[in-house]
Design an enzyme around this catalytic site. Structure first.
Site, PDB file in Angstrom:
ATOM      1  N   SER A 206       0.846  -1.203   0.000  1.00 21.32           N
ATOM      2  CA  SER A 206       0.000   0.000   0.000  1.00 21.32           C
ATOM      3  C   SER A 206       0.877   1.247   0.000  1.00 21.32           C
ATOM      4  CB  SER A 206      -0.905   0.057   1.233  1.00 21.32           C
ATOM      5  OG  SER A 206      -1.693  -1.100   1.304  1.00 21.32           O
ATOM      6  N   ASN A 345      -2.071  -9.694   6.834  1.00 25.54           N
ATOM      7  CA  ASN A 345      -3.295  -8.905   6.680  1.00 25.54           C
ATOM      8  C   ASN A 345      -4.091  -9.530   5.553  1.00 25.54           C
ATOM      9  OD1 ASN A 345      -2.079  -7.262   8.541  1.00 25.54           O
ATOM     10  ND2 ASN A 345      -1.965  -5.451   7.246  1.00 25.54           N
ATOM     11  N   GLU A 413      -4.361  -8.366  10.626  1.00 30.48           N
ATOM     12  CA  GLU A 413      -5.582  -7.660  10.216  1.00 30.48           C
ATOM     13  C   GLU A 413      -6.485  -8.600   9.445  1.00 30.48           C
ATOM     14  OE1 GLU A 413      -5.337  -3.934   8.014  1.00 30.48           O
ATOM     15  OE2 GLU A 413      -3.617  -3.326   9.223  1.00 30.48           O
TER      16      GLU A 413
END
Ligand code: PNW
Length: 526
Positions: A206, A345, A413
């Site tokens: 990200s 995640n 996550e």
């Protein structure tokens, strides 16, 4: 059917059949599982909840905090946020951390994953000036957690780079590796004695692909196919330096463990065509292998297929060398084995096809040459990219076990987005379905130490503002107090933590939640 579920670690046929069963179940909407065995989370499995600094703290310029790239990005471009709400105040956790810990106690979790805002403790980005008030905030939060036997799990970096460092190129500058190491030293020095679980960096993909390659994330550099790769190299090295620092100077004394959180969504081939299966393998190397290979593979370095592909495209495009920078042999050694656990995640699954169209170049999209989609049968959330496909969690786990030899995993996550409202039955269903898939993954040998729900409460979902809500607790952003209320999913999660099993039909009498005594569990050794 039921021999399918007997324990065996490497039965690939079983893996395929399992997937078929899950796909059939998700397609036909069958609820529950086909065998009757009750699977339990072992007593020392850790359950937790997560947030990140920019998304919840607020207090963006109080007590000498420095500006970071998300402050700058959303102040300069308020129009990019879906509902205009930025992190200036957010959930006001900077002032309401005691309520946050109270919520964690209501849930009965074992750990809380939160992140430290670099510019709150180092306003210049460098360690020349240490902001005591910033340190005090985190010290108070940590003490409050420890008071109630909740383990702090600290992420050093969750997207919010000090603006001063961005002005010098940020993660595209190779010196960022040292800047991060200096920052990590300040934090380890101050909190090492109290905190045993560390995550260096959250989701390099990200940070780099969206923030340096693209313009949808701060700092919105837009250097597609070049800046993204530079960033990935530096972020991984920064992680490794911080890991080695802890290993050399703190580990013997404090006995903590250090990992990195990577986005490990699953990717499946769109169909059985060979070219699509090959494209899926390539896509996995670009999205999982690029980040995992340098740390967890035997040979280290970026995956060979990714290096080959980017080099080939770069030469065709007239570059003298690959746009993917190389690691030196010392750097390969530095990175290899630089994690005590994989912070996974995991949110969703995508389907991959070989692209028919060409993408603008240079770009990672062009380098990969794939088109992505999701099955229309998969349940949709409030986020365009997020659909429910629990079998993907199972398949991702098995893939990682096979390719990287059963690394210790912490789910750092996993979550689901809804609109406002306390009766979040879609989140409840997703929690249960993914827990079931996780229990299968564990039964098949995946070394999962714990699970961390994203998120403890609604927060600023980056450029989605508060239009996509991931919280177990709803936050009323319009109220001065930023009032938090437990959703149905909070009660269901609490029950799962208490009972260690997933009960498909359990319902609370009402939405009241209160603090109950937690059982004492055995300490986990990572
Ligand atoms: C993560 N995807 O981002 C981040 O770590 C959190 O800060 C964020 O709030 C949360 O997940 C929910 O979005 C992701 O496209 C962004 O699969 C995109 C994806 C996954 C996670």
């Amino acid at each position: 059917m039921y021999h399918l579920f007997l324990h065996s670690q490497l039965d690939y046929r079983r893996d395929i059949m399992f997937t078929a069963v899950l796909v059939l179940m998700s397609v036909s909407g069958i609820n529950g599982w086909t065998d009757t065995k009750v699977r339990r989370f072992r007593d020392n499995f850790l359950f937790g909840a997560a947030t990140s600094a920019y998304q919840v703290e607020g207090g963006w310029d109080v007590d000498d905090k420095g500006e970071n790239i998300w402050d700058r990005f959303l102040h300069e471009h308020p129009g990019v946020v879906a509902d205009g709400r930025n992190g200036d105040v957010a959930c006001d956790s900077y002032h309401k951390y005691q309520r946050d810990v109270e919520m964690l106690r209501e849930l009965g979790v074992d750990h809380y994953r939160f992140s430290i805002s670099w510019s709150r403790i180092l306003p210049t980005g460098f360690s020349n000036e240490i902001n005591e008030k910033g340190l005090e905030y985190y010290d108070n939060l940590i003490d409050e957690l420890l008071k109630y036997d909740i383990k702090p799990m600290i992420t050093l970096f969750h997207f919010d780079l000090p603006q001063t460092l961005q002005d010098l190129g940020g993660w595209a500058n190779p010196l960022s590796v040292e800047w991060f190491e200096d920052y990590a030293r300040v934090v380890f020095e101050k909190f090492g004695a109290k905190v045993k679980y560390w995550i260096t960096i959250n989701q390099p993909n990200s940070i780099c692909v969206d923030g340096y390659g693209g313009i949808e994330f701060a700092p919105a550099v837009g250097s597609s196919g070049v800046g993204d790769y530079l960033c990935i190299k530096n972020v991984l090295l920064a992680h490794a330096k911080a890991y080695r620092l802890y290993e050399e100077e703190y580990k013997a004394k404090y006995k903590g463990s250090v990992g990195i959180s990577l986005s490990v969504n699953w990717a499946d081939s769109y169909d059985n065509k060979t070219e699509n299966i090959e494209s899926t393998d390539l896509y996995r190397e670009f999205t999982i292998g690029l980040y995992m290979n340098p740390i967890w593979s035997k040979e280290g370095d970026f995956p060979a297929v990714v290096k080959k592909r980017v080099l080939q495209r770069s030469l065709e495009q007239g570059y003298r060398k690959s746009r993917l920078p190389e690691f030196s042999s010392d750097e390969i050694i530095l990175l290899k084995g630089s994690a005590d656990f994989l912070g996974a995640n995991h949110y969703t699954t995508t389907l991959v096809k070989k692209a028919e169209k060409r993408f603008p170049s240079p770009s990672i999209d062009d380098d990969m040459g794939v088109e992505l989609s999701q099955r229309s049968e998969w349940k949709t959330s409030q986020s365009s990219w997020l659909r429910s496909a629990p079998y993907g969690l199972y398949k991702m786990s098995i893939h990682i076990n096979k390719v990287y030899d059963y690394p210790p995993v912490f789910i750092t996550e996993h979550g689901w987005s809804t609109m406002r409202g306390l009766k979040d039955s879609s989140r409840v269903k997703i929690l249960r379905d993914y827990f079931n898939a996780l229990l299968f993954a564990i039964e098949d040998g995946t070394d999962v130490k714990g699970y961390t729900a994203w998120s403890l409460m609604d927060n600023i979902e980056w450029t989605a503002g508060s239009s996509e809500r991931f919280g177990l607790y709803e936050v009323n952003f319009d109220s001065k107090e930023k009032t938090r209320k437990a959703r149905l999913s909070a009660l269901v999660y609490k029950r799962i933590i208490e009972e260690r099993i997933v009960e498909e039909n359990w319902k609370p009498d009402n939405l009241n939640i209160s603090i109950t005594k937690r059982k004492k569990y055995v300490k986990v050794e990572l």
